[in-house]
Design an enzyme around this catalytic site. Sequence first.
Site, PDB file in Angstrom:
ATOM      1  N   HIS A 122       0.769  -1.201   0.067  1.00  0.00           N
ATOM      2  CA  HIS A 122      -0.046   0.147  -0.089  1.00  0.00           C
ATOM      3  C   HIS A 122       0.808   1.449  -0.073  1.00  0.00           C
ATOM      4  CE1 HIS A 122      -2.812   2.954   1.666  1.00  0.00           C
ATOM      5  NE2 HIS A 122      -3.787   2.310   1.351  1.00  0.00           N
ATOM      6  N   ASP A 199       3.165  -3.989   8.009  1.00  0.00           N
ATOM      7  CA  ASP A 199       1.774  -3.095   7.884  1.00  0.00           C
ATOM      8  C   ASP A 199       0.678  -4.322   8.285  1.00  0.00           C
ATOM      9  OD1 ASP A 199      -0.591  -1.854   7.282  1.00  0.00           O
ATOM     10  OD2 ASP A 199       0.146  -1.518   5.177  1.00  0.00           O
ATOM     11  N   GLN A 202      -4.411  -5.300   6.963  1.00  0.00           N
ATOM     12  CA  GLN A 202      -5.168  -6.180   6.322  1.00  0.00           C
ATOM     13  C   GLN A 202      -5.309  -7.785   7.198  1.00  0.00           C
ATOM     14  OE1 GLN A 202      -7.606  -5.403   4.342  1.00  0.00           O
ATOM     15  NE2 GLN A 202      -6.982  -3.438   3.871  1.00  0.00           N
ATOM     16  N   LYS A 225     -10.346  -0.653  10.282  1.00  0.00           N
ATOM     17  CA  LYS A 225     -10.711  -1.733   9.598  1.00  0.00           C
ATOM     18  C   LYS A 225     -10.678  -2.790  10.382  1.00  0.00           C
ATOM     19  CE  LYS A 225      -7.286   0.091   6.193  1.00  0.00           C
ATOM     20  NZ  LYS A 225      -8.141  -0.120   4.945  1.00  0.00           N
ATOM     21  N   CYS A 366      -4.521   2.601  -3.832  1.00  0.00           N
ATOM     22  CA  CYS A 366      -3.501   2.999  -3.022  1.00  0.00           C
ATOM     23  C   CYS A 366      -2.313   1.863  -3.512  1.00  0.00           C
ATOM     24  CB  CYS A 366      -3.676   3.235  -1.600  1.00  0.00           C
ATOM     25  SG  CYS A 366      -4.796   4.574  -1.438  1.00  0.00           S
TER      26      CYS A 366
END
Length: 411
Positions: A122, A199, A202, A225, A366
Amino acid sequence: MAEAQDFLRDFPLLNRKMEDKTIAYLDNGATTQKPEQVIQSICGYYGGCNANPHRGAYALSVKATDIYETARARTAKFIGAARPEEIVFTKNATEALNLVAYSYGLHHVGPGDEIVITVSEHHSNLVPWQFVAKSRGAALKYIYLSEDGNLSEEDIATKITERTKIVSVTQVSNVLGLKNDVKAIAEKAHSVGAVCVVDGSQSVAHMAVDVQDLGCDFFAFSGHKMLSPMGIGVLYGRYELLDDMPPFLMGGDMIEYVQEQETTYAEVPSKFEAGTQNVGGAAGLTAAIDYLETITFDRIEAIERDLTEYALSQLRELPYIELYGCDSRRDNKTGIIAFNVKDVHPHDVATILDSYGVAIRAGHHCAQPLHRYLGQNASCRASFYLYNTREDVDRWVDALKKVRGVLGYGA
């Protein structure tokens, strides 16, 4: 699945009608809907104990501080941090990753050094490292993908070298929905003396995460999220690294003493939390963690696996659907499906699906370098969560069958 239908009752927005139809919400990779339990926790804070934390000796401020610091302790336990002080609250994962780039990257990367990321990142985990590399005269290197969409093992083995100072990688691609073996990547990074940044935007809402088991040095994610409000994010960092890093933002509540010409900073994590913080968001984050732990990740993963396999079995029957990242191992695929409809721009696909009450994402998500690597300018993306059902998938696929006809193409 019956369980998902039961969870659906907790989400007010998904039970209301818009233009006489409910919403098949399939954009959970962008943000999740909020259960009543989270909404009530936010309302309870603002309606019952709203005050500035850390700064007052009166009861409301003490209560706000308790709510805020309880959220820190709950978050630390949720992701397996060694101590609450290793949790820094930010406004989102983007700010968390920028904090690492500015406060760690700019001070530990120099001319001739290398930063390694993946082509599937991302922009939030890509653009800050471009900035650090250019600012410090370092090289930014990419790990590319194998034919099935997973990270190239050869690239991992050869591109992380003695010159590498930082390896930053997503745990799950926000486009392809594929898991990366960040534990193995962290081990490789540490073998050459580099730090590993992950990261987790997700992943943390969809699977159990233990940052100590992963071996990462930093881990970032956004609350919105994972059922909690927008405006609250988390950075985990190993305490000794955070303690050695300078502040990212300056101002109130991150100081120890301020003189006319110099300032000493508060201890970790306070030195990274300048200004008034999002206590309402922290209350919502605690409620979201409680909700997820009550359901358990085994059940969440089972729901998403069923929906993904059910959807793919239907999509593969449609000759005009192009799928990305869907040829990987079953255990490596999460509930994100990227696709395109032949001859139809993704934005047109999303607009037409919306007319049938189906919400998906369309664009580059993104992740422009990844799309260029795939030979695409953009894609459509459907992403599942615990409240989605097979009926949502049926509505989505049925609407997809009508897209080309709406634009005058044959089936």
